[in-house]
Design an enzyme around this catalytic site. Structure first.
Site, PDB file in Angstrom:
ATOM      1  N   GLU A  18     -31.554  44.311  31.030  1.00  0.00           N
ATOM      2  CA  GLU A  18     -31.940  45.735  31.062  1.00  0.00           C
ATOM      3  C   GLU A  18     -33.445  45.904  30.802  1.00  0.00           C
ATOM      4  O   GLU A  18     -33.897  46.911  30.264  1.00  0.00           O
ATOM      5  CB  GLU A  18     -31.144  46.567  30.039  1.00  0.00           C
ATOM      6  N   HIS A  40     -22.895  31.611   6.491  1.00  0.00           N
ATOM      7  CA  HIS A  40     -21.589  30.953   6.551  1.00  0.00           C
ATOM      8  C   HIS A  40     -21.702  29.434   6.477  1.00  0.00           C
ATOM      9  O   HIS A  40     -20.667  28.746   6.421  1.00  0.00           O
ATOM     10  CB  HIS A  40     -20.864  31.330   7.844  1.00  0.00           C
ATOM     11  N   SER A  84     -23.591  41.241  36.677  1.00  0.00           N
ATOM     12  CA  SER A  84     -22.395  41.310  35.833  1.00  0.00           C
ATOM     13  C   SER A  84     -21.236  41.915  36.608  1.00  0.00           C
ATOM     14  O   SER A  84     -21.391  42.950  37.266  1.00  0.00           O
ATOM     15  CB  SER A  84     -22.675  42.155  34.588  1.00  0.00           C
ATOM     16  N   LEU A 125     -29.934  45.025  40.920  1.00  0.00           N
ATOM     17  CA  LEU A 125     -31.384  45.193  41.036  1.00  0.00           C
ATOM     18  C   LEU A 125     -32.085  43.836  41.070  1.00  0.00           C
ATOM     19  O   LEU A 125     -32.842  43.541  41.992  1.00  0.00           O
ATOM     20  CB  LEU A 125     -31.913  46.037  39.881  1.00  0.00           C
ATOM     21  N   THR A 126     -31.817  42.987  40.077  1.00  0.00           N
ATOM     22  CA  THR A 126     -32.516  41.713  39.928  1.00  0.00           C
ATOM     23  C   THR A 126     -32.256  40.774  41.103  1.00  0.00           C
ATOM     24  O   THR A 126     -31.147  40.714  41.647  1.00  0.00           O
ATOM     25  CB  THR A 126     -32.074  41.031  38.619  1.00  0.00           C
TER      26      THR A 126
END
Length: 379
Positions: A361, A336, A156, A123-124
């Site tokens: 998204e 940590h 992706s 889409l992008t």
């Protein structure tokens, strides 16, 4: 919704066992080497995770969206980047199953469910991100074909995926001029940019997808012309839930790592876990995660029921859970100390992976736009 039956518990346990066996032990190495573990993806598909909410007649698992978010949370406890790719693959596959012709469903979906074929959502574009309806990739009808020209950005799986679900312009400006197509990897004129150098999500490739006079059969149109933007947004409702679940799962691991570390680490003669100040921080982390998970399950049930407020609930869940997930992971790194900054502890990878969930998204700013629109329209 909150009381899982035996089948639902078995689904969750299967996903967690898979994450513990195949994802968690390899996550840091895959991140460092930028390895995309296709063989492991197919093992997940063998357990039904390649088509979680796909109909059973084409090889899907036929599960609910509520089942899906529970699965993606568990997978993300092992590796958020791999869980996220599987979620994107499920989203693209569902679009073919839900809106494609019977011929398209039979031709593609069974092999997508086994992950013999991998899929990407396109889409992008370089000039159309949040304003997705302004996309400029064109698909021009030419006899029994469409010819596509344009560029998609931040895709992706690009270059490895076999099936590209592509939104392209077939009509006038705006959302009503957009249609959705399937483009196969070996189609002449289709090419890919370089694998992007990213902050996180290094275990999955991200590239441009480039269309130069890409000719595809007219039957590769999903649905009808002009309906593509609606199809894309329908896919994103579930995609937003899935990515939110990945945030909760990654952050859950960060919280668990923090409790274990504070129990072992001593300072000034006492375990850090016995410090009430640090216990309060853990309490806040746990509360934020549980709130995110609860809203996520609520939104997933609304999507399953096709509730009238499903779109805004999906946006709420995505906004809240991805923000909370990143903040919890970042706090875990702080707890940590210097060790959290070292790659071998796995905390800094979780922080890097979860950061992008607030962007993709639909950015969390766009989620606020969706929510606000629903609020204002009710006035």
């Amino acid at each position: 919704m909150f009381n899982l039956n035996d089948d639902e518990r078995a689904i969750v346990e299967t996903a967690r066992d898979f994450a513990d066996e195949y994802l968690a032990p390899n996550a840091v190495e895959w991140d460092e080497t930028k390895h995309f573990p296709v063989d492991v993806l197919r093992k997940a598909a063998g357990l039904g995770m390649g088509g979680i909410y796909i109909r059973e007649d084409v090889g899907g698992s036929g599960l609910k969206r509520l089942d899906a978010v529970r699965i993606f949370e568990q997978l993300a406890t092992g590796c958020p980047a791999i869980s996220a790719y599987i979620s994107i693959h499920n989203m693209a596959t569902w679009m073919v199953d839900a809106f494609g012709s019977e011929e398209l469903r039979r031709r593609f979906v069974p092999r997508l469910c086994t992950m013999e074929l991998l899929s990407s959502y396109c889409l992008t574009e370089p000039g159309a991100g949040s304003d997705a309806a302004a996309l400029s990739t064109k698909a021009v009808r030419d006899g029994d074909s469409y010819v596509l020209n344009g560029v998609k950005q931040f895709i992706s799986g690009a270059g490895v995926s076999d099936v590209y679900v592509v939104m392209a312009r077939t009509g006038d400006a705006g959302p009503k001029g957009i249609s959705t197509f399937i483009v196969e990897k070996d189609t002449p004129g289709l090419s890919f940019g370089a694998n992007e150098k990213k902050m996180g999500w290094n275990a999955q490739p991200t590239r441009q997808v480039i269309f130069e006079d890409v000719r595809i059969p007219a039957e590769n149109l999903i649905g009808v012309e002009g309906n593509g933007f609606r199809i894309a947004m329908a896919g994103l409702n579930g995609g937003r839930l899935n990515i939110a679940a990945c945030s909760v799962g990654g952050a859950q691991t960060a919280l668990e790592k923090s409790v274990a570390y504070l129990a072992e680490r001593k300072a000034f003669g006492n375990r850090l876990l016995d410090s009430q100040a640090l216990q309060f921080r853990l309490a806040d982390m746990r509360t934020e995660l549980e709130a995110g998970r609860t809203l996520l399950w609520r939104a997933a049930e609304a999507l399953d029921l096709d509730a009238p407020d499903k779109v805004e609930l999906c946006a709420m869940a995505k906004r809240f859970a991805t923000d909370a997930g990143f903040e919890v992971a970042n706090e875990a790194l702080q707890l940590h100390g210097g060790y959290g900054y070292l790659s071998e502890y796995g905390l800094e990878k979780i922080v890097r992976d979860l950061r992008v969930h607030q962007i993709l998204e639909g950015t969390n700013e766009i989620m606020r736009v969706v929510i606000a629109r629903a609020v204002v329209s009710a006035a």
